[in-house]
Every structure is written in structure tokens, then in C-alpha cells.
Design a protein around this motif. Structure first.
Motif, short mmCIF file in Angstrom:
data_model
loop_
_atom_site.label_atom_id
_atom_site.label_comp_id
_atom_site.label_asym_id
_atom_site.label_seq_id
_atom_site.Cartn_x
_atom_site.Cartn_y
_atom_site.Cartn_z
N ASP A 99 39.01 58.39 41.47
CA ASP A 99 39.13 56.93 41.50
C ASP A 99 37.82 56.25 41.12
OD1 ASP A 99 41.81 56.97 42.25
OD2 ASP A 99 41.33 57.05 44.40
N GLU A 185 43.24 51.99 31.23
CA GLU A 185 42.49 51.87 32.49
C GLU A 185 41.55 50.66 32.44
OE1 GLU A 185 43.13 53.59 35.03
OE2 GLU A 185 43.95 55.53 34.40
N LYS A 188 43.67 47.41 32.74
CA LYS A 188 44.21 47.34 34.10
C LYS A 188 43.13 46.91 35.09
CE LYS A 188 45.21 51.04 36.59
NZ LYS A 188 45.90 52.23 37.17
N LYS A 189 41.95 47.48 34.96
CA LYS A 189 40.86 47.11 35.85
C LYS A 189 40.44 45.66 35.64
CE LYS A 189 36.31 48.68 37.46
NZ LYS A 189 35.24 49.71 37.30
N GLN A 192 43.06 43.46 37.37
CA GLN A 192 43.25 43.63 38.82
C GLN A 192 42.36 42.70 39.63
OE1 GLN A 192 42.46 47.86 39.13
NE2 GLN A 192 44.61 48.31 39.58
N GLN A 197 42.13 46.65 43.26
CA GLN A 197 41.25 47.73 42.84
C GLN A 197 40.96 48.71 43.97
OE1 GLN A 197 37.71 46.48 40.75
NE2 GLN A 197 38.81 44.99 39.50
N THR A 203 49.31 47.63 41.92
CA THR A 203 49.03 46.67 40.86
C THR A 203 50.33 45.97 40.44
OG1 THR A 203 47.24 48.08 40.03
CG2 THR A 203 48.07 46.38 38.54
N SER A 211 48.67 46.29 30.34
CA SER A 211 47.70 47.38 30.19
C SER A 211 48.28 48.52 29.37
CB SER A 211 47.28 47.89 31.57
OG SER A 211 46.73 46.86 32.35
#
Length: 294
Positions: A99, A185, A188-189, A192, A197, A203, A211
Motif C-alpha cells: 500500500d 493508480e 485514483k490517488k 481520492q 486513501q 473508493t 481511473s
């Protein structure tokens, strides 16, 4: 825990592969036809209409069975190996938890898993491609089945015939999967909230859709000319010695020009957003469900 992660990734990836075929197969058929028989069709829209007119919806879903096989096992293998390769990258980078991997490190994991993915994906993908251009080769697609296509490849080329185009496939997958997973990724980050996160936080579906769609488009825009060569090598059925990737690229350039390396990119990009959005949305939701019930 590692074995459970592998099972979860495998099942989730399988479901993502099914979703991909259901959403994206018609435009994938158009892409393959434009890559290999572009002289037959004026443009991608004309190709779509002609296939629909001559063969109906069935023609647009030509090769669906091997596509489901290739995408189910391919996506299952991709996400299984991606999960395991994240562990490898984390170990090499001295990161205590996957992660905590950076976006670039996730991209490296995607590139690494491509070698394993290619070995699983190549045979059914080759069968799918040949079924999709059956009308152009044989004049009719009505009598072409998955079994007859497999037997034709085996009879003429043996077991290794199913790995025709593997070098081009790997040349496509290694860089493309870096951008694929890093793109997914990263977006998406970016979308978020701090709460999302946190490890284990869910999510929002629309963020996974965006994403996944962006990840798919970065995949195809980064390596599309290589995919054209991969397809040409897989459906090659000429006389004499099979051309190498380099020979095929040179021959294509000399006979068709630089534009031929981008034929079919329109339906590819049009397909890539919804198809890859479906993959990641299905993957993430299946994964969340399986972690909760097991």
C-alpha cells in the motif's frame, strides 16, 4: 495471506475480463479488421456498419468465446501476477507494505508481471484475432468456430504456432503495463479523498471508472504501433518463412506508409475507456467482496 491475496486477485481479475469482453468486443473486432484489412474499409465507422450489415451483431462479437477465454485467464493472470510482483518490488525497494508503493513502483510491478501474462494470454488472443478476420481470409465467417480455428493453427504450425507474435506481444505489454497500472493508480490517488486513501477505505465507483478508463487510454496510446505489428504477425498466413517483428514493421512501412501503424486507433481509444473502466470497477468491487466474506 499471500496465497489468499493470489486467489482474490485471480478471481477478481477473471470477473474483470468478462466485463471487458461484454463492453469492448464489438470495437475490438473493428480494430483488428482495420489493422489487417484496412484497404477493404473506408474507415472505422464504415467497417462497423459493413460488419453489422453483413453478419449482424454476431459479426461484431466474432471471436467472443476465445476473447472471453483470453481475457478471463489473461486478466486473472495479469492481476494475480501484478499482486505478486508488487510484493517483489516492495521487497526490493525495502517497502514494508504494498500500500506504500509509489506510483512508479506500481508501474514497475506492472511491467514485471507482463512476462508471465504474455505466456498465458498469447494463444487465446491469437485464436481470437484469426476468428475476427475470418471473413476477409475465407470469404465467410459462418463456418469458422473456435475449434476449427485451433485445429487449423495446430495442423499448419504446431504448438508453437499459438505463440506467433509473442515477441511483439511482450514488446507491447512491458511498457504498456507500466503506464496502465501507473496511470490507474495515479489517477485514483489523485481523485481520492484523504479518507479514501486510508488502507481499506472504499473508493467511489465513479472514481474507479475514471481511473480505469484513463489507465486504459494511456496503455493504448503508449504502444499502439507495436499492437498493429502483433496483430499482423498473429494472423500471418503467407507462404515461406514467417517474418520477424522487424521484417514485418519494415514491410508494412514500405507498402502502406507510416499511417498504417495507427490504423484502427480510433475504435481502440473509443473502446479502451469503457472496457478498462469495466475491468477495474469489477476487479475492485469483487476484491472488496471477497476480502469481506473470506
Amino acid at each position: 495471506m499471500a496465497s489468499k491475496q493470489g486467489v482474490v486477485d485471480f478471481i477478481s481479475g477473471s470477473n474483470g475480463g468478462i466485463a471487458c469482453v461484454m463492453v469492448g468486443q464489438p470495437l475490438d473486432t473493428v480494430k483488428i479488421k482495420m489493422q489487417t484489412y484496412s484497404s477493404v474499409y473506408k474507415n472505422s465507422f464504415s467497417c462497423f456498419c459493413k460488419v453489422l450489415q453483413s453478419d449482424g451483431a454476431r459479426g461484431l462479437y466474432a471471436g467472443s468465446l476465445p476473447a472471453i477465454v483470453s481475457d478471463v485467464f489473461g486478466q486473472a493472470a495479469l492481476f494475480l501476477f501484478y499482486g505478486q510482483c508488487q510484493n517483489v518490488v516492495a521487497s526490493l525497494a525495502n517497502v514494508d507494505n504494498i500500500d506504500n508503493l509509489t506510483i512508479a513502483q506500481r508501474g514497475y510491478a506492472g511491467s514485471l508481471c507482463s512476462f508471465f501474462y504474455g505466456a498465458v494470454f498469447c494463444p487465446p488472443d491469437l485464436v481470437k484475432c484469426r476468428m475476427q478476420i475470418a471473413r476477409e481470409i475465407h470469404g465467410s465467417a459462418n463456418k469458422i468456430t473456435m475449434r476449427s480455428t485451433i485445429m487449423d493453427v495446430f495442423r499448419k504450425e504446431g504448438v508453437l504456432g499459438f505463440y506467433q507474435g509473442l515477441s511483439a506481444l511482450l514488446l507491447r505489454e512491458v511498457p504498456a503495463n507500466f503506464f496502465y497500472f501507473a496511470g490507474y493508480e495515479g489517477v485514483k490517488k489523485l481523485l481520492q479523498t484523504p479518507e479514501e486513501q486510508e488502507a481499506g477505505a472504499k473508493t467511489a465507483a465513479w472514481k474507479l471508472i475514471v481511473s480505469g478508463g484513463v489507465g486504459g487510454m494511456t496503455y493504448w496510446t503508449s504502444i499502439y504501433p507495436v499492437d498493429v505489428m502483433k496483430t499482423k504477425l498473429q494472423i500471418w498466413n503467407g507462404e515461406g518463412k514467417k517474418p520477424t517483428l522487424t521484417q514485418m514493421a519494415r514491410q508494412t512501412f514500405q507498402q502502406e506508409g507510416i499511417g498504417s501503424f495507427y490504423r484502427g486507433i480510433g475504435p481502440t481509444l473509443l473502446r479502451s475507456f469503457p472496457a478498462n473502466a469495466a475491468i477495474f470497477l469489477t476487479y475492485e468491487y469483487t476484491k472488496d467482496f471477497l476480502w469481506k466474506v473470506t
